[in-house]
Design an enzyme around this catalytic site. Structure first.
Site, PDB file in Angstrom:
ATOM      1  N   CYS A   1      -2.250  -7.066  15.537  1.00  0.00           N
ATOM      2  CA  CYS A   1      -0.877  -6.594  15.786  1.00  0.00           C
ATOM      3  C   CYS A   1       0.079  -7.768  15.974  1.00  0.00           C
ATOM      4  O   CYS A   1       1.286  -7.569  15.959  1.00  0.00           O
ATOM      5  CB  CYS A   1      -0.789  -5.740  17.048  1.00  0.00           C
ATOM      6  SG  CYS A   1      -1.709  -4.223  16.992  1.00  0.00           S
TER       7      CYS A   1
ATOM      8  N   LYS B   1     -10.493   0.136   4.282  1.00  0.00           N
ATOM      9  CA  LYS B   1     -11.412  -0.432   3.280  1.00  0.00           C
ATOM     10  C   LYS B   1     -12.844   0.003   3.583  1.00  0.00           C
ATOM     11  O   LYS B   1     -13.634   0.248   2.678  1.00  0.00           O
ATOM     12  CB  LYS B   1     -11.294  -1.956   3.288  1.00  0.00           C
ATOM     13  CG  LYS B   1      -9.988  -2.410   2.660  1.00  0.00           C
ATOM     14  CD  LYS B   1     -10.027  -3.870   2.238  1.00  0.00           C
ATOM     15  CE  LYS B   1      -8.661  -4.320   1.782  1.00  0.00           C
ATOM     16  NZ  LYS B   1      -8.022  -5.308   2.636  1.00  0.00           N
TER      17      LYS B   1
ATOM     18  N   LYS C   1      -7.248   7.907   8.113  1.00  0.00           N
ATOM     19  CA  LYS C   1      -6.473   6.683   7.972  1.00  0.00           C
ATOM     20  C   LYS C   1      -7.068   5.882   6.801  1.00  0.00           C
ATOM     21  O   LYS C   1      -8.291   5.815   6.659  1.00  0.00           O
ATOM     22  CB  LYS C   1      -6.628   5.880   9.275  1.00  0.00           C
ATOM     23  CG  LYS C   1      -5.736   4.684   9.338  1.00  0.00           C
ATOM     24  CD  LYS C   1      -5.845   4.015  10.702  1.00  0.00           C
ATOM     25  CE  LYS C   1      -4.920   2.864  10.718  1.00  0.00           C
ATOM     26  NZ  LYS C   1      -5.097   1.608  10.690  1.00  0.00           N
TER      27      LYS C   1
ATOM     28  N   HIS D   1       3.967   1.521   2.344  1.00  0.00           N
ATOM     29  CA  HIS D   1       5.151   0.760   1.939  1.00  0.00           C
ATOM     30  C   HIS D   1       5.918   1.481   0.833  1.00  0.00           C
ATOM     31  O   HIS D   1       7.146   1.587   0.865  1.00  0.00           O
ATOM     32  CB  HIS D   1       4.743  -0.633   1.441  1.00  0.00           C
ATOM     33  CG  HIS D   1       4.006  -1.438   2.462  1.00  0.00           C
ATOM     34  ND1 HIS D   1       2.788  -2.011   2.204  1.00  0.00           N
ATOM     35  CD2 HIS D   1       4.305  -1.748   3.740  1.00  0.00           C
ATOM     36  CE1 HIS D   1       2.363  -2.651   3.278  1.00  0.00           C
ATOM     37  NE2 HIS D   1       3.268  -2.499   4.237  1.00  0.00           N
TER      38      HIS D   1
ATOM     39  N   HIS E   1       0.840  -1.206   0.000  1.00  0.00           N
ATOM     40  CA  HIS E   1       0.000   0.000   0.000  1.00  0.00           C
ATOM     41  C   HIS E   1       0.868   1.245   0.000  1.00  0.00           C
ATOM     42  O   HIS E   1       2.102   1.152  -0.071  1.00  0.00           O
ATOM     43  CB  HIS E   1      -1.008  -0.034   1.148  1.00  0.00           C
ATOM     44  CG  HIS E   1      -0.399  -0.146   2.525  1.00  0.00           C
ATOM     45  ND1 HIS E   1       0.500   0.764   3.023  1.00  0.00           N
ATOM     46  CD2 HIS E   1      -0.554  -1.071   3.500  1.00  0.00           C
ATOM     47  CE1 HIS E   1       0.860   0.426   4.249  1.00  0.00           C
ATOM     48  NE2 HIS E   1       0.240  -0.701   4.566  1.00  0.00           N
TER      49      HIS E   1
ATOM     50  N   HIS F   1      -6.357  -1.516  15.798  1.00  0.00           N
ATOM     51  CA  HIS F   1      -7.368  -2.327  15.116  1.00  0.00           C
ATOM     52  C   HIS F   1      -8.796  -2.122  15.624  1.00  0.00           C
ATOM     53  O   HIS F   1      -9.743  -2.643  15.037  1.00  0.00           O
ATOM     54  CB  HIS F   1      -6.982  -3.811  15.187  1.00  0.00           C
ATOM     55  CG  HIS F   1      -5.714  -4.087  14.435  1.00  0.00           C
ATOM     56  ND1 HIS F   1      -4.472  -4.071  15.030  1.00  0.00           N
ATOM     57  CD2 HIS F   1      -5.501  -4.323  13.124  1.00  0.00           C
ATOM     58  CE1 HIS F   1      -3.556  -4.300  14.115  1.00  0.00           C
ATOM     59  NE2 HIS F   1      -4.137  -4.464  12.959  1.00  0.00           N
TER      60      HIS F   1
ATOM     61  N   CYS G   1      -7.745  -2.370  21.101  1.00  0.00           N
ATOM     62  CA  CYS G   1      -6.464  -2.051  20.463  1.00  0.00           C
ATOM     63  C   CYS G   1      -6.618  -0.752  19.679  1.00  0.00           C
ATOM     64  O   CYS G   1      -7.522  -0.637  18.854  1.00  0.00           O
ATOM     65  CB  CYS G   1      -6.068  -3.188  19.518  1.00  0.00           C
ATOM     66  SG  CYS G   1      -4.813  -2.667  18.349  1.00  0.00           S
TER      67      CYS G   1
ATOM     68  N   CYS H   1      -3.545  -9.148  20.746  1.00  0.00           N
ATOM     69  CA  CYS H   1      -4.240  -8.590  19.580  1.00  0.00           C
ATOM     70  C   CYS H   1      -3.763  -9.338  18.348  1.00  0.00           C
ATOM     71  O   CYS H   1      -2.577  -9.292  18.011  1.00  0.00           O
ATOM     72  CB  CYS H   1      -3.975  -7.090  19.427  1.00  0.00           C
ATOM     73  SG  CYS H   1      -4.624  -6.471  17.859  1.00  0.00           S
TER      74      CYS H   1
HETATM   75  N1  MSP Z   1       6.579  -6.285   9.529  1.00  0.00           N
HETATM   76  C1  MSP Z   1       6.517  -5.187  10.420  1.00  0.00           C
HETATM   77  C2  MSP Z   1       7.869  -4.514  10.581  1.00  0.00           C
HETATM   78  C3  MSP Z   1       8.963  -5.387  11.096  1.00  0.00           C
HETATM   79  S1  MSP Z   1      10.498  -4.559  11.012  1.00  0.00           S
HETATM   80  C4  MSP Z   1      11.593  -5.610  11.686  1.00  0.00           C
HETATM   81  C5  MSP Z   1       5.538  -4.164   9.863  1.00  0.00           C
HETATM   82  N2  MSP Z   1       5.159  -4.326   8.588  1.00  0.00           N
HETATM   83  S2  MSP Z   1       4.091  -3.388   7.836  1.00  0.00           S
HETATM   84  O1  MSP Z   1       3.963  -3.923   6.496  1.00  0.00           O
HETATM   85  O2  MSP Z   1       2.902  -3.259   8.589  1.00  0.00           O
HETATM   86  O3  MSP Z   1       4.719  -1.967   7.767  1.00  0.00           O
HETATM   87  C6  MSP Z   1       5.943  -1.768   7.086  1.00  0.00           C
HETATM   88  C7  MSP Z   1       6.365  -0.312   7.238  1.00  0.00           C
HETATM   89  O4  MSP Z   1       5.397   0.519   6.592  1.00  0.00           O
HETATM   90  C8  MSP Z   1       6.455   0.126   8.684  1.00  0.00           C
HETATM   91  O5  MSP Z   1       7.595   0.923   8.895  1.00  0.00           O
HETATM   92  C9  MSP Z   1       5.191   0.934   8.871  1.00  0.00           C
HETATM   93  O6  MSP Z   1       5.312   1.938   9.826  1.00  0.00           O
HETATM   94  C10 MSP Z   1       5.027   1.540   7.489  1.00  0.00           C
HETATM   95  N3  MSP Z   1       3.649   1.940   7.245  1.00  0.00           N
HETATM   96  C11 MSP Z   1       2.527   1.170   7.319  1.00  0.00           C
HETATM   97  N4  MSP Z   1       1.437   1.956   7.040  1.00  0.00           N
HETATM   98  C12 MSP Z   1       1.832   3.220   6.793  1.00  0.00           C
HETATM   99  C13 MSP Z   1       1.204   4.406   6.362  1.00  0.00           C
HETATM  100  N5  MSP Z   1      -0.106   4.507   6.187  1.00  0.00           N
HETATM  101  N6  MSP Z   1       1.998   5.481   6.111  1.00  0.00           N
HETATM  102  C14 MSP Z   1       3.374   5.417   6.189  1.00  0.00           C
HETATM  103  N7  MSP Z   1       3.980   4.319   6.575  1.00  0.00           N
HETATM  104  C15 MSP Z   1       3.245   3.254   7.012  1.00  0.00           C
HETATM  105  O7  MSP Z   1       5.186  -3.243  10.582  1.00  0.00           O
END
Ligand code: MSP
Length: 518
Positions: free
Chosen positions: A131, A302, A299, A22, A19, A148, A145, A128
């Site tokens: 999480c 969906k 935020k 990422h 998304h 969530h 949480c 949770c």
């Molecule tokens: N898998 C764990 C991280 C483990 S690191 C050893 C995780 N994954 S995640 O896919 O949920 O998130 C990956 C990264 O994307 C995290 O740094 C998270 O903060 C970031 N983001 C997730 N949603 C986000 C937004 N809406 N905006 C910006 N960054 C966000 O957490």
């Protein structure tokens, strides 16, 4: 020998397609990696995937797939996205990789266990599922949480625990002394107050029966590693820690910068350093905690129906436009908002008009008046006139040569911001220079001047091409294709000091950024 710079992103959950968050995180890291490479560092840039855990197992089952086949599909989508975005990572780690990741994670577990920091305990806690984390009462918001919005389940089981409580004061000291920097300062303060509240030990494993998809605890097949040792260890396993070949680990560890979102800052600024201390390994030097991207002020969810798919935006407007928006319109330290309308407005104003238009105008004049060959016998004879200052009068620019302003002011300021990882402020310097070059055109009007004074016009154009060369240079980490294209169109011959002395420009052809009609 070049100084090394090791930077990492979080590893992304492979439970769904990528998304905006990422895409944002990897672009931010990529801009920093490219800036450091341009600054002559020996850079190693790691990104990757977090592929274990109950959430992923459940999602796989819902799709009727085995967990490995399921993560292979999603990880493929992340790789494709990162490649379209021209993310220049040197490595890509996957926690399901039994050859590259498992040996190091297992070794780290063993070393921590040997230091006496693991113990087994019956535990009943609030878990949770979203999480994948046990929550304490103070983590919850009215019993739910905060991420969530659901009440956690009460789970009782026997787990290994890590003596996190023992390391609070030592982690605080590292942060206080600046040996572990948390950026921005507001987030550092949050971590300090959290540490001052005292730490509890954390569950370090789960029974094999509750999460059968993960890395087994060494010498205890009834238990699987919990996220800490499974996921955080990626930053060192990717360098070969615990494997047969650890030259990269010796060369690049400790990391110079972990880039992660604010939701996982505590893991990185508290648990990870404590684990490393327990294992007798050096701590990362800095952690940059970026904000969250919202969509239309909310935020992405969906249920609200405001989820933005980065793939769609890139297909419509291009990877460079996407990179531009994330670098310039979003602060690397605060939450930021995405709307397609804002995206289009900013694209039209700054890429189609601002940058694209300037490059087109200057190249056209160079071609039309000088057949593309611009020498500039005396560029200092056409210094900056005061009214190119943006905003006017903020800085004394009158009478200075453009090369002086660029070298002594714009490049220096750009570097200062980029070295602080403030890629938004760094980009502002570039677009300020774009406006100043536009102002320089307005103040000398070369399109009129050419009718009366060809020599002076050539000096004016030389200054503009010199300016564009540094726009191209500074913009390259943010817009790699555009930056390289600008530089190559200018055909600069460089002098001994590395600065352009003459230009043999090529015609632009299609505009760099076509206007988007709304
Ligand atoms: N898998 C764990 C991280 C483990 S690191 C050893 C995780 N994954 S995640 O896919 O949920 O998130 C990956 C990264 O994307 C995290 O740094 C998270 O903060 C970031 N983001 C997730 N949603 C986000 C937004 N809406 N905006 C910006 N960054 C966000 O957490």
């Amino acid at each position: 020998m070049k100084e090394t710079f090791y930077l990492t992103t979080a590893i992304h959950y492979a439970n769904a397609a990528p998304h905006m968050g990422h895409a944002y995180e990897d672009v931010l890291a990529d801009v920093i990696a490219r800036h450091k490479r341009a600054d002559d560092f020996d850079v190693r840039f790691l990104t990757g995937m977090d592929e274990h855990g109950g959430k992923i197992l459940r999602a796989a089952r819902e799709k009727g797939l085995g967990p490995q086949a399921f993560v292979d599909v999603n990880t493929g989508k992340f790789k494709a996205l990162f490649s379209t975005l021209r993310i220049s990572n040197d490595d890509f780690i996957r926690t399901s990789d039994k050859t590259r990741h498992w040996p190091g994670a297992t070794e780290l577990w063993r070393v921590i266990a040997r230091s006496g920091d693991l113990y087994k305990k019956k535990y009943s806690g609030l878990y949770c599922v979203g999480c994948e984390e046990f929550k304490s009462e103070r983590d919850l918001n009215q019993g739910k949480c905060p991420v969530h919005g659901e009440a956690p389940e009460t789970v009782e089981e026997e787990n290994y625990f890590f003596r996190l409580s023992k390391y609070g004061p030592a982690v605080r000291e590292k942060i206080d002394r600046g040996e572990l920097t948390v950026i921005p300062a507001s987030r550092k303060n949050e971590i300090i107050s959290f540490l001052d509240g005292g730490l509890e030990d954390v569950s370090f494993s789960r029974p094999e029966t509750s999460i059968p998809w993960g890395i087994p605890v060494p010498d205890d097949p009834t238990q699987m590693m919990y996220v800490w040792c499974d996921a955080l260890s990626n930053y060192i396993t990717a360098l070969g820690y615990g494997g047969r070949e650890d030259a990269l680990f010796k060369k690049y560890w400790p990391a110079d910068l972990h880039i992660i979102g604010k939701d996982i800052l505590r893991f990185h600024a508290i648990v990870w350093p404590a684990m490393l201390m327990s294992a007798g390994l050096p701590l990362p030097k800095a952690i940059l905690s970026h904000g969250f991207i919202t969509s239309g002020g909310k935020k992405m969810s969906k249920t609200i129906g405001n989820v933005v798919d980065p793939k769609e935006i890139i297909e419509k407007y291009g990877a460079e436009a996407f990179r531009y928006f994330t670098a310039r319109e979003l602060s690397p330290f605060l939450d930021g908002d995405f709307t397609e309308e804002k995206f289009i407005d900013s694209y039209n104003a700054n890429l189609a008009n601002g940058l694209g238009n300037l490059v087109s105008r200057v190249l056209k004049m160079s071609e039309a008046y000088f057949g593309g060959a611009v020498r500039g016998a005396d560029p200092g004879s056409v210094p900056v006139k005061e009214h190119i200052g943006v905003p006017a009068g903020e800085e004394e620019l009158e009478g200075f040569s453009l090369p002086y302003i660029i070298q002594e002011k714009r490049l220096k300021r750009y570097r200062e911001w980029m070295d602080k990882y403030d890629i938004q402020k760094g980009s502002d310097v570039i677009w300020r220079l774009v406006q100043e070059l536009d102002g320089y055109i307005s103040s000398y009007e070369p399109f009129k001047l050419i009718k009366t004074d060809k020599e002076k016009t050539e000096n004016v154009l030389w200054n503009l091409l010199y300016g564009l060369y540094y726009v191209g240079f500074m913009v390259t980490p943010i817009l790699p294709q555009t930056g390289e294209k600008i530089i190559s169109l200018l055909g600069a011959t460089l002098g001994e000091n590395g600065e352009p002395i003459s230009f043999t420009t090529k015609p632009l052809g299609a505009p760099l950024f076509a206007r988007i009609e709304k």
